[in-house]
Scaffold this motif. Structure first.
Motif, PDB file in Angstrom:
ATOM      1  N   GLU A 302       0.827  -1.198   0.000  1.00 53.39           N
ATOM      2  CA  GLU A 302       0.000   0.000   0.000  1.00 53.39           C
ATOM      3  C   GLU A 302       0.868   1.256   0.000  1.00 53.39           C
ATOM      4  OE1 GLU A 302      -2.606  -0.215   3.313  1.00 53.39           O
ATOM      5  OE2 GLU A 302      -3.711  -1.948   2.573  1.00 53.39           O
ATOM      6  N   LYS A 303       1.899   1.260   0.857  1.00 53.36           N
ATOM      7  CA  LYS A 303       2.772   2.438   0.926  1.00 53.36           C
ATOM      8  C   LYS A 303       3.630   2.560  -0.323  1.00 53.36           C
ATOM      9  CE  LYS A 303       3.144   2.787   5.982  1.00 53.36           C
ATOM     10  NZ  LYS A 303       2.413   1.588   6.372  1.00 53.36           N
ATOM     11  N   TRP A 304       4.099   1.431  -0.837  1.00 49.72           N
ATOM     12  CA  TRP A 304       4.934   1.484  -2.038  1.00 49.72           C
ATOM     13  C   TRP A 304       4.145   2.035  -3.225  1.00 49.72           C
ATOM     14  CZ3 TRP A 304      10.136   0.529  -2.579  1.00 49.72           C
ATOM     15  CH2 TRP A 304      10.768  -0.035  -1.468  1.00 49.72           C
ATOM     16  N   LYS A 305       2.900   1.602  -3.383  1.00 52.71           N
ATOM     17  CA  LYS A 305       2.083   2.088  -4.480  1.00 52.71           C
ATOM     18  C   LYS A 305       1.676   3.545  -4.272  1.00 52.71           C
ATOM     19  CE  LYS A 305       0.127  -2.489  -5.472  1.00 52.71           C
ATOM     20  NZ  LYS A 305      -1.103  -3.329  -5.462  1.00 52.71           N
ATOM     21  N   MET A 306       1.473   3.924  -3.010  1.00 54.20           N
ATOM     22  CA  MET A 306       0.998   5.267  -2.701  1.00 54.20           C
ATOM     23  C   MET A 306       2.059   6.339  -2.918  1.00 54.20           C
ATOM     24  SD  MET A 306      -0.887   6.325   0.834  1.00 54.20           S
ATOM     25  CE  MET A 306      -1.608   4.697   0.851  1.00 54.20           C
ATOM     26  N   THR A 307       3.339   5.971  -2.905  1.00 57.75           N
ATOM     27  CA  THR A 307       4.407   6.968  -3.019  1.00 57.75           C
ATOM     28  C   THR A 307       4.352   7.727  -4.343  1.00 57.75           C
ATOM     29  OG1 THR A 307       5.914   5.320  -3.941  1.00 57.75           O
ATOM     30  CG2 THR A 307       5.937   5.629  -1.550  1.00 57.75           C
TER      31      THR A 307
END
Length: 501
Positions: A302-307
């Motif tokens: 989730e965080k990797w895609k959100m960056t």
């Protein structure tokens, strides 16, 4: 009835992930115990690796959606003999490192295509990545063979954690709309206020605890009551500091120092043994929990895609932060070491800090750990969650920096020290848990419940005792006389032998 069933289902939803995480934590403790004699792989590295493996499995089971099951919420030998040097590294060094990392990231991030951070967030980044984790180096060094170097590395780690947290809190209070000399003075003033008031509050609670255990006999001969008083007073000091917008970690740290110096001698022998083992366990579990979480959260898709940053930009920003950490630490370790050698020209310190010692001190502070993670989540998330791409990128960067510095620098710590100081590396394969003397075990203190600095702080009492055990004719000598004459008769503790002339 429907509401009751829904609440019950919600409770079960919480119980399952917590149970899984605790099971993984137990597995981590078992594997860490089996690898105890292998000092190439310490507890931090073991926890991160197991967390990474567990995160991969969970990611696969969740079909690539997420790898985490919990949300992270941020809700005496020679310590004082080298007090000046430790304070130079732990306080002045943090300011220098923070300034370099802040200025460097502020200048370089936009050039790399990383936009969106505010002035306050850049200042926060400086403090986040100025917090050190010296556990890897302390596991290789041995305080009996090189007490000067051990006390400096340990002492700086303790003071550095507290200074980073206090400076971080001070940054949250200043007006950063206009960065000028007045803002800098305000930041320094807020830092001094937070540091002094938090320290005073911790000292007050420590002295009250010691006096209560010495004079109120309802706790005498009762291990349960004595331990309860120490635990509750320490926790109360932390909570009160947070309610007053002070630094809870600094307050509980100094509360622990005073407890170890006075209250420790006012409890029964069984209470000392119980205290020593309970808080050693709490410290170990808390530290392992943090690194295990980092290993699992590293695969949070989730965080990797959100960056919304390209892999190149993300790696460039990560590389920039590591470079600034290296430069920022070198900028104060070597100059302040030379200054320390000049200030400490006295017979009790016949050996100055050599260049090899300085390299080890520089290397010891390159690893980043629990405090960096905690501050990053406090700055860039709300209860462990963020939907902002910039904030997600900073959380991802922090996790990558912690992983890289702990794994890479941690693995290289022992070979580096073997190369620079081969005579000072102890062969831990011949040492077991029972190698410590009973006296050493008996004098370890209750000091802190704060996970972010627990491992370093747990060793503090042994280092702090040198405040009154060595007749150095400086602040330590005069404090020792004052302590023996006025403090110990009131608050407890043995009177030391008369100082040598």
């Amino acid at each position: 009835m429907f509401e009751f069933v829904r609440n019950l289902a919600h409770e079960h939803e919480q119980v399952v992930p917590i149970s899984v995480f605790v099971a993984i934590l137990c597995l981590c403790l078992v594997i860490g115990h089996l690898l105890e004699e292998n000092r190439w792989v310490n507890e931090s590295i073991t926890a991160i690796l197991i967390g990474g493996v567990a995160g991969t499995v969970i990611l696969f089971l969740n079909k690539g959606k997420s790898s985490h099951i919990l949300r992270f919420q941020v809700k005496k030998k020679q310590f004082f003999q080298n007090f000046i040097t430790i304070m130079l590294f732990g306080v002045i060094g943090v300011f220098i490192s923070t300034s370099i990392i802040t200025a460097g990231s502020w200048w370089l991030f936009p050039k790399l295509g990383f936009f969106g951070l505010t002035a306050r967030e850049y200042l926060a980044v400086g403090t986040i990545f100025s917090s050190t984790d010296t556990v890897c180096t302390l596991q290789v060094l041995h305080q009996d063979e090189n007490p000067l170097l051990y006390s400096l590395v340990f002492g700086e780690g303790v003071v550095n954690d507290a200074t980073s947290v206090v400076l971080f809190n001070a940054i949250q209070k200043i007006d950063v709309s206009r960065i000028n000399s007045r803002t800098s003075l305000q930041l320094i003033g807020d830092f001094i206020y937070l540091f002094s008031t938090s320290t005073a509050l911790g000292v007050t609670f420590g002295l009250v605890t010691a006096y209560s255990l010495k004079t109120l006999y309802f706790g005498r001969h009762s291990t349960v009551r004595e331990l309860a008083i120490m635990v509750l007073m320490a926790y109360l000091s932390y909570m009160l500091a947070e309610l007053l917008d002070l630094s809870g970690i600094l307050t509980v740290f100094f509360c622990g120092i005073l407890m170890s110096h006075y209250a420790w001698y006012n409890v029964t022998e069984s209470s000392r043994i119980t205290t020593r083992h309970i808080f050693a366990m709490m410290s170990f579990v808390a530290e392992t929990f943090i690194f295990l979480y980092v290993g699992m959260d590293a695969l949070d898709m989730e965080k990797w895609k959100m960056t919304r940053l390209s892999v190149g930009t993300l790696m460039a920003s990560f590389g920039t932060l590591v470079f600034l950490i290296l430069v920022g630490r070198a900028a104060f370790v070597f100059p302040l070491s030379a200054f320390s050698n000049y200030l400490n020209k006295h017979p009790d310190r016949s050996k100055p800090l050599t260049f090899r010692h300085q390299v080890v001190i520089w290397w010891a502070g390159l690893m980043r750990g629990a405090v960096s993670i905690a501050l990053a989540f406090k700055q860039f998330t709300f209860s462990g969650v963020t939907w902002d791409p910039v904030n997600a990128a900073m959380i991802t960067n922090t996790i990558i920096v912690v992983l890289f510095t702990t794994l890479v620098f941690g693995f290289l710590t022992k070979p580096l020290i073997l190369c620079l100081l081969p005579q000072h590396v102890t062969d831990t394969s011949d040492e077991g848990q029972g190698s410590k003397s009973p006296k050493e075990d008996m004098t370890l203190p209750l000091l802190s419940f704060e996970a972010s600095a627990s491992t370093n702080i747990l060793r503090a009492k042994d280092s702090l005792s040198m405040l009154i055990e060595r007749p150095v004719y400086t602040v330590h000598f005069y404090w020792r006389k004052f302590d023996d004459r006025y403090m110990r008769p009131i608050f407890g503790g043995p009177i030391s032998s008369p100082p040598e002339c």
